[in-house]
Write a protein that holds these residues in place. Sequence first.
Motif, PDB file in Angstrom:
ATOM      1  N   ARG A   1      26.699 -30.122 -31.739  1.00 19.48           N
ATOM      2  CA  ARG A   1      27.704 -31.079 -32.196  1.00 19.48           C
ATOM      3  C   ARG A   1      28.928 -31.047 -31.260  1.00 19.48           C
ATOM      4  NH1 ARG A   1      28.804 -34.195 -37.008  1.00 19.48           N
ATOM      5  NH2 ARG A   1      30.247 -35.550 -35.923  1.00 19.48           N
ATOM      6  N   TRP A   2      29.364 -29.820 -30.950  1.00 22.87           N
ATOM      7  CA  TRP A   2      30.527 -29.667 -30.061  1.00 22.87           C
ATOM      8  C   TRP A   2      30.225 -30.220 -28.678  1.00 22.87           C
ATOM      9  CZ3 TRP A   2      30.855 -23.825 -31.575  1.00 22.87           C
ATOM     10  CH2 TRP A   2      31.330 -23.731 -32.893  1.00 22.87           C
ATOM     11  N   VAL A   3      28.996 -29.995 -28.213  1.00 20.94           N
ATOM     12  CA  VAL A   3      28.610 -30.521 -26.897  1.00 20.94           C
ATOM     13  C   VAL A   3      28.693 -32.047 -26.916  1.00 20.94           C
ATOM     14  CG1 VAL A   3      26.712 -30.779 -25.261  1.00 20.94           C
ATOM     15  CG2 VAL A   3      27.171 -28.549 -26.272  1.00 20.94           C
ATOM     16  N   ALA A   4      28.173 -32.648 -28.005  1.00 21.35           N
ATOM     17  CA  ALA A   4      28.211 -34.107 -28.121  1.00 21.35           C
ATOM     18  C   ALA A   4      29.661 -34.591 -28.170  1.00 21.35           C
ATOM     19  CB  ALA A   4      27.455 -34.556 -29.366  1.00 21.35           C
ATOM     20  N   ASN A   5      30.510 -33.913 -28.961  1.00 23.35           N
ATOM     21  CA  ASN A   5      31.928 -34.297 -29.021  1.00 23.35           C
ATOM     22  C   ASN A   5      32.567 -34.224 -27.640  1.00 23.35           C
ATOM     23  OD1 ASN A   5      31.730 -34.547 -31.781  1.00 23.35           O
ATOM     24  ND2 ASN A   5      32.579 -32.536 -32.218  1.00 23.35           N
ATOM     25  N   THR A   6      32.280 -33.126 -26.927  1.00 29.86           N
ATOM     26  CA  THR A   6      32.861 -32.949 -25.599  1.00 29.86           C
ATOM     27  C   THR A   6      32.424 -34.061 -24.663  1.00 29.86           C
ATOM     28  OG1 THR A   6      32.717 -30.577 -25.979  1.00 29.86           O
ATOM     29  CG2 THR A   6      33.197 -31.279 -23.738  1.00 29.86           C
TER      30      THR A   6
ATOM     31  N   VAL B   1      34.285 -37.307 -25.695  1.00 28.04           N
ATOM     32  CA  VAL B   1      35.693 -37.255 -25.291  1.00 28.04           C
ATOM     33  C   VAL B   1      35.789 -37.315 -23.772  1.00 28.04           C
ATOM     34  CG1 VAL B   1      37.750 -35.804 -25.222  1.00 28.04           C
ATOM     35  CG2 VAL B   1      36.485 -36.039 -27.346  1.00 28.04           C
ATOM     36  N   GLY B   2      34.923 -36.573 -23.084  1.00 30.75           N
ATOM     37  CA  GLY B   2      34.953 -36.523 -21.622  1.00 30.75           C
ATOM     38  C   GLY B   2      34.720 -37.897 -21.013  1.00 30.75           C
ATOM     39  N   LEU B   3      33.695 -38.605 -21.506  1.00 35.16           N
ATOM     40  CA  LEU B   3      33.394 -39.923 -20.933  1.00 35.16           C
ATOM     41  C   LEU B   3      34.516 -40.922 -21.224  1.00 35.16           C
ATOM     42  CD1 LEU B   3      29.548 -40.196 -21.618  1.00 35.16           C
ATOM     43  CD2 LEU B   3      30.717 -39.730 -19.451  1.00 35.16           C
ATOM     44  N   SER B   4      35.064 -40.871 -22.448  1.00 32.16           N
ATOM     45  CA  SER B   4      36.181 -41.779 -22.758  1.00 32.16           C
ATOM     46  C   SER B   4      37.370 -41.479 -21.857  1.00 32.16           C
ATOM     47  CB  SER B   4      36.615 -41.616 -24.216  1.00 32.16           C
ATOM     48  OG  SER B   4      35.514 -41.583 -25.065  1.00 32.16           O
ATOM     49  N   THR B   5      37.633 -40.187 -21.647  1.00 33.88           N
ATOM     50  CA  THR B   5      38.752 -39.797 -20.784  1.00 33.88           C
ATOM     51  C   THR B   5      38.543 -40.327 -19.369  1.00 33.88           C
ATOM     52  OG1 THR B   5      38.952 -37.793 -22.094  1.00 33.88           O
ATOM     53  CG2 THR B   5      40.153 -37.847 -20.018  1.00 33.88           C
ATOM     54  N   VAL B   6      37.313 -40.207 -18.874  1.00 34.06           N
ATOM     55  CA  VAL B   6      36.993 -40.702 -17.532  1.00 34.06           C
ATOM     56  C   VAL B   6      37.269 -42.197 -17.444  1.00 34.06           C
ATOM     57  CG1 VAL B   6      35.088 -41.189 -15.956  1.00 34.06           C
ATOM     58  CG2 VAL B   6      35.307 -38.914 -16.973  1.00 34.06           C
TER      59      VAL B   6
ATOM     60  N   VAL C   1      35.838 -38.903 -11.081  1.00 36.37           N
ATOM     61  CA  VAL C   1      35.048 -38.792 -12.314  1.00 36.37           C
ATOM     62  C   VAL C   1      34.739 -37.324 -12.616  1.00 36.37           C
ATOM     63  CG1 VAL C   1      32.780 -39.283 -13.331  1.00 36.37           C
ATOM     64  CG2 VAL C   1      34.044 -41.102 -12.185  1.00 36.37           C
ATOM     65  N   ILE C   2      34.289 -36.584 -11.593  1.00 36.46           N
ATOM     66  CA  ILE C   2      33.950 -35.172 -11.799  1.00 36.46           C
ATOM     67  C   ILE C   2      35.188 -34.380 -12.198  1.00 36.46           C
ATOM     68  CG2 ILE C   2      33.007 -33.089 -10.720  1.00 36.46           C
ATOM     69  CD1 ILE C   2      30.961 -35.309 -11.018  1.00 36.46           C
ATOM     70  N   PHE C   3      36.300 -34.625 -11.491  1.00 37.27           N
ATOM     71  CA  PHE C   3      37.539 -33.919 -11.801  1.00 37.27           C
ATOM     72  C   PHE C   3      37.942 -34.161 -13.245  1.00 37.27           C
ATOM     73  CE2 PHE C   3      42.144 -34.061 -12.290  1.00 37.27           C
ATOM     74  CZ  PHE C   3      42.491 -32.787 -11.883  1.00 37.27           C
ATOM     75  N   THR C   4      37.917 -35.424 -13.669  1.00 33.53           N
ATOM     76  CA  THR C   4      38.377 -35.778 -15.007  1.00 33.53           C
ATOM     77  C   THR C   4      37.453 -35.226 -16.083  1.00 33.53           C
ATOM     78  OG1 THR C   4      39.252 -37.817 -14.060  1.00 33.53           O
ATOM     79  CG2 THR C   4      39.109 -37.705 -16.441  1.00 33.53           C
ATOM     80  N   PHE C   5      36.151 -35.362 -15.869  1.00 32.87           N
ATOM     81  CA  PHE C   5      35.214 -34.903 -16.893  1.00 32.87           C
ATOM     82  C   PHE C   5      35.301 -33.384 -17.083  1.00 32.87           C
ATOM     83  CE2 PHE C   5      31.197 -33.661 -18.777  1.00 32.87           C
ATOM     84  CZ  PHE C   5      31.066 -34.603 -19.791  1.00 32.87           C
ATOM     85  N   THR C   6      35.336 -32.639 -15.973  1.00 28.37           N
ATOM     86  CA  THR C   6      35.410 -31.179 -16.102  1.00 28.37           C
ATOM     87  C   THR C   6      36.745 -30.762 -16.718  1.00 28.37           C
ATOM     88  OG1 THR C   6      36.126 -31.046 -13.816  1.00 28.37           O
ATOM     89  CG2 THR C   6      33.826 -30.628 -14.233  1.00 28.37           C
ATOM     90  N   LEU C   7      37.791 -31.526 -16.443  1.00 33.37           N
ATOM     91  CA  LEU C   7      39.082 -31.225 -17.063  1.00 33.37           C
ATOM     92  C   LEU C   7      38.990 -31.352 -18.585  1.00 33.37           C
ATOM     93  CD1 LEU C   7      42.468 -32.123 -15.675  1.00 33.37           C
ATOM     94  CD2 LEU C   7      42.061 -32.735 -18.022  1.00 33.37           C
ATOM     95  N   ALA C   8      38.265 -32.388 -19.039  1.00 36.55           N
ATOM     96  CA  ALA C   8      38.117 -32.579 -20.479  1.00 36.55           C
ATOM     97  C   ALA C   8      37.293 -31.451 -21.099  1.00 36.55           C
ATOM     98  CB  ALA C   8      37.467 -33.934 -20.766  1.00 36.55           C
ATOM     99  N   VAL C   9      36.291 -30.941 -20.366  1.00 37.71           N
ATOM    100  CA  VAL C   9      35.497 -29.824 -20.877  1.00 37.71           C
ATOM    101  C   VAL C   9      36.356 -28.563 -20.932  1.00 37.71           C
ATOM    102  CG1 VAL C   9      33.467 -28.368 -20.481  1.00 37.71           C
ATOM    103  CG2 VAL C   9      33.381 -30.799 -19.934  1.00 37.71           C
ATOM    104  N   ASN C  10      37.225 -28.396 -19.941  1.00 35.49           N
ATOM    105  CA  ASN C  10      38.070 -27.219 -19.777  1.00 35.49           C
ATOM    106  C   ASN C  10      39.203 -27.113 -20.776  1.00 35.49           C
ATOM    107  OD1 ASN C  10      38.133 -25.122 -17.809  1.00 35.49           O
ATOM    108  ND2 ASN C  10      37.822 -26.722 -16.297  1.00 35.49           N
ATOM    109  N   GLU C  11      39.739 -28.263 -21.190  1.00 34.66           N
ATOM    110  CA  GLU C  11      41.018 -28.290 -21.885  1.00 34.66           C
ATOM    111  C   GLU C  11      40.957 -27.468 -23.160  1.00 34.66           C
ATOM    112  OE1 GLU C  11      44.666 -28.934 -23.472  1.00 34.66           O
ATOM    113  OE2 GLU C  11      42.839 -29.340 -24.583  1.00 34.66           O
TER     114      GLU C  11
END
Lengths: 283, 306
Positions: free
Chosen positions: A75-80, A83-88, A206-216
């Motif tokens: 579930r958390w993976v799906a949420n991430t 959120v990550g794709l929307s952020t991108v 895209v990579i920078f933004t997505f990993t940032l969302a995973v990291n936050e």
Amino acid sequence: MSASSHLRPYLIKLVLVAVLAIFLAQALFPFAWMAITAFKRDSDLYNPTNNPFLFNEPPTLAHFRLLFNETKFLRWVANTAGVGLSTVLITLVLAVPAAYALSRLRGRLGQQLAVAIFLTYLVPPTLLFLPLSQIVSTLGFQDKLWALVITYPSLSTPFVAWLLMGFFRSLPQELEEAALVDGADRFTAFRRIMLPLAVPGILTAVIFTFTLAVNEFIYALTFVSISDLKTVSAGVPTDLIRGDVFFWGAIMGSALVVSLPVALLYNAFLDRFVEGLTAGALR
Amino acid sequence: MVSTALQREAAARRPRRLITWELWLLLPAVTYIFLLIGFPLLLSIYYSFSHISVGRRDFSFAGLANFRALFSDQVFLQALRNTILITVVVLVVVLVLATILATALAERFRGRAVIRYLLLLPWAAPVVMSTIAWKWVFDSQYSVVNWVLRRLHIIGPFEFPQWLGVPSLAIISIIVVQVWRILPFATVITLAGMTAVPRELIEAALVDGAGFFTRLFRITLPIIRPIIGVAVLFTALFTFTDMAVVWILTRGGPYNTSHVLASWAFQVGILAGDLARGAAIALFMLPALAVIAVWVLHLVSRETAQ
């Protein structure tokens, strides 16, 4: 004299190998430790007389079964991912036009605006999370993934705009001007000519933004307290615990599953991010 | 020449617009950045001079009351000391190790690309995931560090050093994790500088018989000083504003001795709900940030001057 100069190249090589071996060991140790722990039986893991580096009992997939079937990890993976794709998406919509404009603005104003945007990248989330928590709850986004979707692009947009500005500057302007002379309007010239050329830069963003969302971590911890709505970075350290007991096998399994793909992906683009940060100091 | 004259003429004939298309394209991003960075930043300064808390939206002016209260708050003073101590130690250790590692990686050898890639993984991995692995490494009962130390007879068979349970060890653990995480980043920057040093300079020094250390300290390091400045700047920024490492490793424990400004602001502002006091704590990061911002501006102006 001759003996020592004979040995010298070997000595240098030996020092080099030793230095690299030590640094490699410390860099990779935590990842190795995740892997060893994730596949170990609890009876092996929690026996202080066992050698912790070895599998004293056969390896097991029990921790991964627990992780995937009995926790909210997927579930958390799906949420991430959501959120990550929307952020991108939001980041690109904001930063691509801004970067293109900055790359075309001539004179002091352009330079000043670019530096001002870069400076906002230096403002840390740990300074903003308290007022933002009030803004988020006033907007009714507390305990909703929307809280993360609207705030995460603020962490990525300044740096991405800066990064892409440098990228657009490096593209040949003559191509675009030729299209303008041929009667295309500015938007068409941008979309047909510049955008395709900018794909490598946009991919980096895209990579920078997505990993940032995973990291936050801090916004995720502050704005979302419902377990079902957490991202992996907030869920794994806070909710893979029963009472005071950590599920170390499952926690290390999740750390491994999340870390490896993100790290391998980010690493491939790391040099470009660093170029963005050091732009100027190298010239 | 002719074309530029024509262009200038055309530009003069075009009606002068105050807001050009470039500024329209910038508007969404600038507005968004102001709403989510500029406005909250101003708000957090205002919070620190108010009575606001989670339950009570009391925006009335409190003067310096929050700041005065902080200076009798032992945990805050400890957090301030910890933040400075951790940042300085991490900075020094990272710079020394990054110089060593970058020097090694600047050599040409087989498998260099692979080794470089592997060495960078700690920076590329999500900080929460790697920090939680370190938490397990420093576990109170099953710490692998203790197992190794016991095997090497550095500690007795029944000694269990509490890495995260003793104040001084907790700070050391935090420093270890921060260094581990940031070292690859500083190394890449230093290495980029070293590979940009003109080879002729190094070769000229070799001809003159300069030894390894002379070359490093007299030629390479002075030349790459600006880029080392960038490494210093971001290492400091990433260390002293970070909360994830401290929060996951120790939660500020034991007995609130290992807090940094960010984690204590979270504890007070969110968990205890005193937004005004929390904002005042976080605001102590601002002077250091201002120094960093001025430094960045200096680097940029140096670039445009050249």
